[in-house]
Design a protein around this motif. Structure first.
Motif, mmCIF file in Angstrom:
data_model
loop_
_atom_site.group_PDB
_atom_site.id
_atom_site.type_symbol
_atom_site.label_atom_id
_atom_site.label_comp_id
_atom_site.label_asym_id
_atom_site.label_seq_id
_atom_site.Cartn_x
_atom_site.Cartn_y
_atom_site.Cartn_z
ATOM 1 N N LEU A 1 5.887 -41.545 -8.743
ATOM 2 C CA LEU A 1 7.141 -42.222 -9.087
ATOM 3 C C LEU A 1 7.105 -42.652 -10.549
ATOM 4 O O LEU A 1 6.039 -42.832 -11.133
ATOM 5 C CB LEU A 1 7.345 -43.442 -8.189
ATOM 6 C CG LEU A 1 7.396 -43.189 -6.690
ATOM 7 C CD1 LEU A 1 7.663 -44.488 -5.957
ATOM 8 C CD2 LEU A 1 8.447 -42.169 -6.328
ATOM 9 N N GLU B 1 10.971 -46.718 -11.072
ATOM 10 C CA GLU B 1 11.046 -46.650 -9.604
ATOM 11 C C GLU B 1 10.017 -47.573 -8.957
ATOM 12 O O GLU B 1 10.302 -48.250 -7.967
ATOM 13 C CB GLU B 1 10.836 -45.205 -9.131
ATOM 14 C CG GLU B 1 12.051 -44.323 -9.357
ATOM 15 C CD GLU B 1 11.730 -42.847 -9.149
ATOM 16 O OE1 GLU B 1 12.658 -42.091 -8.862
ATOM 17 O OE2 GLU B 1 10.554 -42.455 -9.279
ATOM 18 N N PHE C 1 11.066 -50.827 -6.774
ATOM 19 C CA PHE C 1 10.615 -50.947 -5.386
ATOM 20 C C PHE C 1 10.042 -52.340 -5.126
ATOM 21 O O PHE C 1 10.428 -53.014 -4.168
ATOM 22 C CB PHE C 1 9.568 -49.878 -5.077
ATOM 23 C CG PHE C 1 8.795 -50.159 -3.815
ATOM 24 C CD1 PHE C 1 9.431 -50.111 -2.589
ATOM 25 C CD2 PHE C 1 7.453 -50.498 -3.866
ATOM 26 C CE1 PHE C 1 8.732 -50.391 -1.425
ATOM 27 C CE2 PHE C 1 6.747 -50.776 -2.707
ATOM 28 C CZ PHE C 1 7.396 -50.727 -1.487
ATOM 29 N N TRP C 2 9.133 -52.795 -5.999
ATOM 30 C CA TRP C 2 8.518 -54.107 -5.765
ATOM 31 C C TRP C 2 9.540 -55.221 -5.913
ATOM 32 O O TRP C 2 9.482 -56.221 -5.191
ATOM 33 C CB TRP C 2 7.322 -54.322 -6.689
ATOM 34 C CG TRP C 2 6.148 -53.494 -6.270
ATOM 35 C CD1 TRP C 2 5.598 -52.439 -6.952
ATOM 36 C CD2 TRP C 2 5.395 -53.597 -5.057
ATOM 37 N NE1 TRP C 2 4.570 -51.898 -6.233
ATOM 38 C CE2 TRP C 2 4.420 -52.590 -5.074
ATOM 39 C CE3 TRP C 2 5.467 -54.445 -3.942
ATOM 40 C CZ2 TRP C 2 3.508 -52.398 -4.032
ATOM 41 C CZ3 TRP C 2 4.557 -54.261 -2.911
ATOM 42 C CH2 TRP C 2 3.598 -53.251 -2.962
#
Lengths: 218, 205
Positions: free
Chosen positions: B77, B81, B85-86
């Motif tokens: 990724l 990204e 996400f986190w």
């Protein structure tokens, strides 16, 4: 959890993610069987349900060890465990991502491949339906096995040994649905049992998976 | 917000590594953990993060953001990204401040697998402000960072402290953080050596 699902799907599609590995294995197996057994319809038709279900099961097994091992190696599993997501939710999401990238394609490809094995036409929709209902159980059981063996070196061999016996009920009832469909009998009973196994796995196994992860992360 | 730890015992496997750990870190304060290799700094941080249950005492994992040795980034990724996400996992939406703090803007669209070790480290540290949690648990955060980026990290940690956060940092270098106290972990070393004759210890581990 949606973010985790999208991340896992994205990772599966990107290079080296392993998407299509199980599907390709399934395809090759279904083409090899007529070559090995001989292309006679009367020989292949009776064994087609068993072969296709066995193929789907082994194809599912191929990608199981990636479910948690990759996340453990790069440290994301530790971080996910400390995130506000419940670990049970992480386990269920991982299983769902595995099913969407492995089980669902198998259920779609299965009916098409059944033509190679001369499966009787009335059984073809039952094969698709039984795979659709049965493969989630394979993913959820496999995720549990992956959580038990995460962190073990060469754990994938142990994972196969642990998980394959647990796949037996799904295999028995799944193949039985298709066999009954082929013979024109009502497949309702094995279908209901298959759906029951899947629902039980989806409902209960995320808790066992999360407990196994907690022990292995200590 | 004060993180108060009283009489905490930590274990690694079946061995008690630390015993009777007691300290308090208030808002705006940093605690620097010292100790030789193997003294138990990582074990203490993993216990504080809630990954290893303590043998005695209690911890509050929900306050803590943990940054381990491993970066926790996905190589396939991009940096953007990974951070997004986190951010979603921790319920924050805006990654821009973290990107600015760690100077990641030029790297956002690159795959993490193509980054250098120091660049990966910066992307991993940028995850910390995204968690929105008040206590940062940092395990050797400056490994593979060059001098400029150590300074950049120290500035980001300083901003976190100035904003009322706190940090527990295991490190061997001086970050020059204001109000940083030092705790020598080896003071709490568990006295008894692991029983070498216990035939089950290895199996249990």
């Amino acid at each position: 959890m949606i973010a985790l699902l999208l991340r896992d799907l994205r990772l599966a599609i990107r290079a080296g993610g392993g998407f299509g590995l199980g599907l390709a294995f399934f395809l090759i197996l279904a083409t090899l069987v007529p070559l090995a057994v001989g292309p006679q319809p009367d020989l292949l038709a009776p064994i087609a349900p068993g072969i296709l279900w066995l193929g789907a099961l082994l194809a599912c097994l191929l990608s199981l060890d990636r479910i948690f091992a990759l996340d453990l190696d790069d440290g994301s599993l530790d971080l996910l465990a400390t995130a506000p997501l419940p670990l049970e939710g992480v386990a269920a999401t991982k299983a769902l991502a595995h099913w969407l990238t492995t089980g669902l394609p198998l259920a779609i490809a299965g009916p098409a491949l059944s033509l190679l094995l001369f499966m009787p036409a009335p059984a073809v929709p039952w094969l698709g339906l039984s795979l659709l209902l049965g493969t989630p159980a394979l993913s959820w059981i496999g995720t549990f096995g992956a959580a038990l063996t995460v962190g073990l070196r060469r754990g994938s061999l142990l994972l196969s040994l642990l998980v394959l016996p647990l796949y037996i009920p799904t295999l028995v009832f799944g193949a039985e649905v298709v066999r009954r469909g082929a013979e024109g009998l009502s497949p309702a009973t094995p279908l209901a049992l298959l759906a029951g196994i899947t629902l039980g796995c989806i409902g209960l196994l995320p808790f066992a998976t999360a407990a196994a992860l907690r022990i292995n992360l200590k | 917000m004060t993180l108060t730890i009283t009489d905490l015992s930590c274990r690694r496997g079946e061995t008690t590594v630390l015993h009777g750990v007691t300290f308090a870190v208030g808002a705006g304060e940093a605690l620097v953990l010292r100790g030789a290799n193997g003294a138990g700094k990582t074990t203490l941080l993993r216990t504080l993060a809630g990954l290893t249950p303590p043998m005695t005492g209690s911890v509050v994992p929900d306050l803590c953001a943990y940054a381990a040795h491993a970066d926790g980034l996905k190589g396939q990724l991009t940096v953007a990204e990974n951070l997004t996400f986190w951010a979603h996992v921790f319920g924050t939406r805006d990654i821009a401040p973290a990107v600015v703090a760690f100077d990641l803007a030029p790297l956002l669209s690159r795959r993490v697998a193509d980054l250098s070790a120091g660049q990966k480290r910066r992307a991993a540290l940028a995850r910390l402000p995204l968690t929105g949690r008040p206590v940062w648990l940092l395990d050797e955060p400056t490994v593979s960072l060059d001098a400029d980026n150590v300074a950049r990290f120290a500035a980001a940690a300083g901003a976190h402290l100035a904003g009322g956060g706190s940090a527990v940092i295991a490190t061997h270098i001086d970050l020059g953080l204001p109000g940083a106290a030092t705790l020598d972990v080896s003071r709490f070393a568990a006295s008894h050596a692991p029983d070498a004759h216990d035939p089950f210890a290895e199996a249990v581990e």
